[in-house]
Design a protein around this motif. Structure first.
Motif, mmCIF file in Angstrom:
data_model
loop_
_atom_site.group_PDB
_atom_site.id
_atom_site.type_symbol
_atom_site.label_atom_id
_atom_site.label_comp_id
_atom_site.label_asym_id
_atom_site.label_seq_id
_atom_site.Cartn_x
_atom_site.Cartn_y
_atom_site.Cartn_z
ATOM 1 N N ARG A 5 0.835 -1.210 0.000
ATOM 2 C CA ARG A 5 0.000 0.000 0.000
ATOM 3 C C ARG A 5 0.862 1.249 0.000
ATOM 4 O O ARG A 5 2.020 1.244 0.414
ATOM 5 N N ALA A 7 0.186 5.209 1.340
ATOM 6 C CA ALA A 7 -0.823 5.868 2.173
ATOM 7 C C ALA A 7 -0.448 7.323 2.443
ATOM 8 O O ALA A 7 -0.034 7.675 3.547
ATOM 9 N N PRO A 8 -0.559 8.192 1.415
ATOM 10 C CA PRO A 8 -0.153 9.582 1.637
ATOM 11 C C PRO A 8 -1.174 10.377 2.441
ATOM 12 O O PRO A 8 -2.356 10.023 2.494
ATOM 13 N N SER A 9 -0.694 11.434 3.095
ATOM 14 C CA SER A 9 -1.608 12.383 3.737
ATOM 15 C C SER A 9 -1.825 13.514 2.738
ATOM 16 O O SER A 9 -0.844 14.069 2.238
ATOM 17 N N GLU A 41 -4.742 9.284 3.909
ATOM 18 C CA GLU A 41 -4.697 9.434 5.365
ATOM 19 C C GLU A 41 -5.085 10.867 5.735
ATOM 20 O O GLU A 41 -4.234 11.729 5.973
ATOM 21 N N TYR A 177 -2.871 9.518 14.078
ATOM 22 C CA TYR A 177 -2.225 8.827 12.947
ATOM 23 C C TYR A 177 -1.927 7.359 13.268
ATOM 24 O O TYR A 177 -2.254 6.465 12.484
ATOM 25 N N VAL A 181 -3.555 4.302 11.020
ATOM 26 C CA VAL A 181 -2.650 3.489 10.182
ATOM 27 C C VAL A 181 -2.752 2.013 10.554
ATOM 28 O O VAL A 181 -2.926 1.143 9.695
ATOM 29 N N ARG A 195 7.691 2.794 3.281
ATOM 30 C CA ARG A 195 7.547 4.236 3.492
ATOM 31 C C ARG A 195 8.922 4.858 3.666
ATOM 32 O O ARG A 195 9.933 4.149 3.708
ATOM 33 N N LEU A 199 9.866 7.902 8.687
ATOM 34 C CA LEU A 199 8.817 7.286 9.513
ATOM 35 C C LEU A 199 9.297 6.028 10.236
ATOM 36 O O LEU A 199 8.525 5.349 10.895
ATOM 37 N N LYS A 236 6.414 19.610 0.621
ATOM 38 C CA LYS A 236 5.187 19.258 -0.099
ATOM 39 C C LYS A 236 4.419 20.499 -0.530
ATOM 40 O O LYS A 236 3.311 20.431 -1.003
HETATM 41 N N1 GLU Z 1 0.327 9.159 5.890
HETATM 42 C C1 GLU Z 1 1.726 9.120 6.221
HETATM 43 C C2 GLU Z 1 2.446 10.249 5.528
HETATM 44 O O1 GLU Z 1 2.024 10.706 4.490
HETATM 45 C C3 GLU Z 1 2.368 7.814 5.845
HETATM 46 C C4 GLU Z 1 1.899 6.707 6.718
HETATM 47 C C5 GLU Z 1 2.543 5.363 6.483
HETATM 48 O O2 GLU Z 1 3.035 5.106 5.364
HETATM 49 O O3 GLU Z 1 2.516 4.571 7.405
HETATM 50 O O4 GLU Z 1 3.468 10.696 6.012
#
Ligand code: GLU
Length: 299
Positions: A5, A7-9, A41, A177, A181, A195, A199, A236
């Motif tokens: 996956r 999963a961007p914010s 996210e 968050y 997640v 990721r 992170l 960003k």
């Molecule tokens: N939503 C997070 C972000 O954009 C990433 C979360 C993840 O990959 O666990 O920084």
């Protein structure tokens, strides 16, 4: 079968670092004949914007990276997060926290961590349950945790050393968050989390939360960061190094894919290509572990 996956914010544009992460997770899933999903996210309603998320999805589609299932927007899933909190409450793993930001700042005795944050010292750990209209924290067990990372190798972390017991629910009604997640990775059956290395430090806490919820542990891969040619971090903000800014310099999505694929060890030199052409050559053992710099001519 791998379920990967991205999963961007939706708080800004996807820069080359984000796009590299998306491509690596897609290639890893496709290489194993697996599936790949996108998740937005956007639990933090103050920072996230639907239109930014839609623009991110368009950029990913321009690179040929599309979700195999309808995209999940976390803001539409409050009920799932509430149920997870109820389960954690039933297992005595969360407690209400009434500390204010000011209280926490006034705690001079706690050691400072790298980024200037102090771990929460657990003041409210013994507070009695007052319902779901309080901030809620996860009660972390003592001791270090080990985990394997496809890029970084064996890792040992004390999950509480950076944050202490993490906040899972804020008093203003926002789910944190970590909670969103972990609950979604579990509900969606994600088996591989790729990721950015920024992170990496949240991983041990998230594994503890998985354990508290009885969820399986996915494989992890934290990728080296993509830096600007001068070594600074990519942002960003609007106009940052994403597909639109590159397009304005006449750099096509195919050229961008070629550079990203080369930076992931799939090509000997950057050359225009489609994402699908990189699948065969992708192999975690060939992905460089350090930082990469965007070409001078692109910035
Ligand atoms: N939503 C997070 C972000 O954009 C990433 C979360 C993840 O990959 O666990 O920084």
């Amino acid at each position: 079968m791998t379920l990967g996956r991205f999963a961007p914010s939706p708080t800004g544009i996807l820069h080359l670092g984000n796009l590299r992460t998306a491509l690596a997770s897609w290639l890893s899933a496709r290489k194993g004949g697996g599936r790949w999903i996108l998740r937005m996210e956007d639990v933090d309603g103050l920072r996230c914007r639907r239109n930014l998320g839609e623009a991110q999805l368009r950029d990913l589609a321009a690179l040929g990276l599309e979700s195999d299932v309808p995209v999940v927007w976390q803001s539409e899933h409050s009920q799932t997060y509430r149920e997870a909190l109820a389960r954690l409450h039933g297992a005595h793993r969360i407690y209400p926290c009434i500390c204010t930001r000011k209280d926490l700042q006034a705690l001079a005795s706690a050691p400072h961590t790298e980024d200037g944050l102090r771990p929460y010292p657990g003041h409210c750990r013994d507070r009695v349950w007052e319902g779901f209209d309080r901030a809620l924290r996860l009660r972390l067990p003592e001791g270090p945790l080990t985990w394997e990372d496809r890029q970084l190798g064996s890792q040992v972390d004390d999950p509480g050393s950076l944050t202490g017991d993490p906040l899972l629910f804020r008093r203003d009604g926002c789910f944190a968050y970590h909670l969103a997640v972990v609950v979604d990775d579990g509900a969606q059956g994600v088996t591989e989390v790729v990721r950015g290395a920024d992170l990496r430090f949240v991983t041990a806490t998230q594994i503890r939360l998985q354990e508290a919820l009885g969820l399986p542990r996915p494989a992890y891969a934290h990728l080296g960061m993509v830096m600007a040619p001068d070594g600074s971090r990519l942002g960003k903000r609007a106009g940052a190094l994403g597909l639109e800014a590159l397009g304005a310099r006449r750099i096509t999505p195919e050229e961008c894919l070629g550079w990203l694929g080369w930076s992931l060890g799939c090509l000997e030199r950057p050359m225009p290509c489609a994402a699908a052409e990189l699948v065969e050559a992708f192999n975690w053992s060939r992905v460089p572990t350090g930082e990469v710099r965007v070409p001078e001519t692109w910035a």
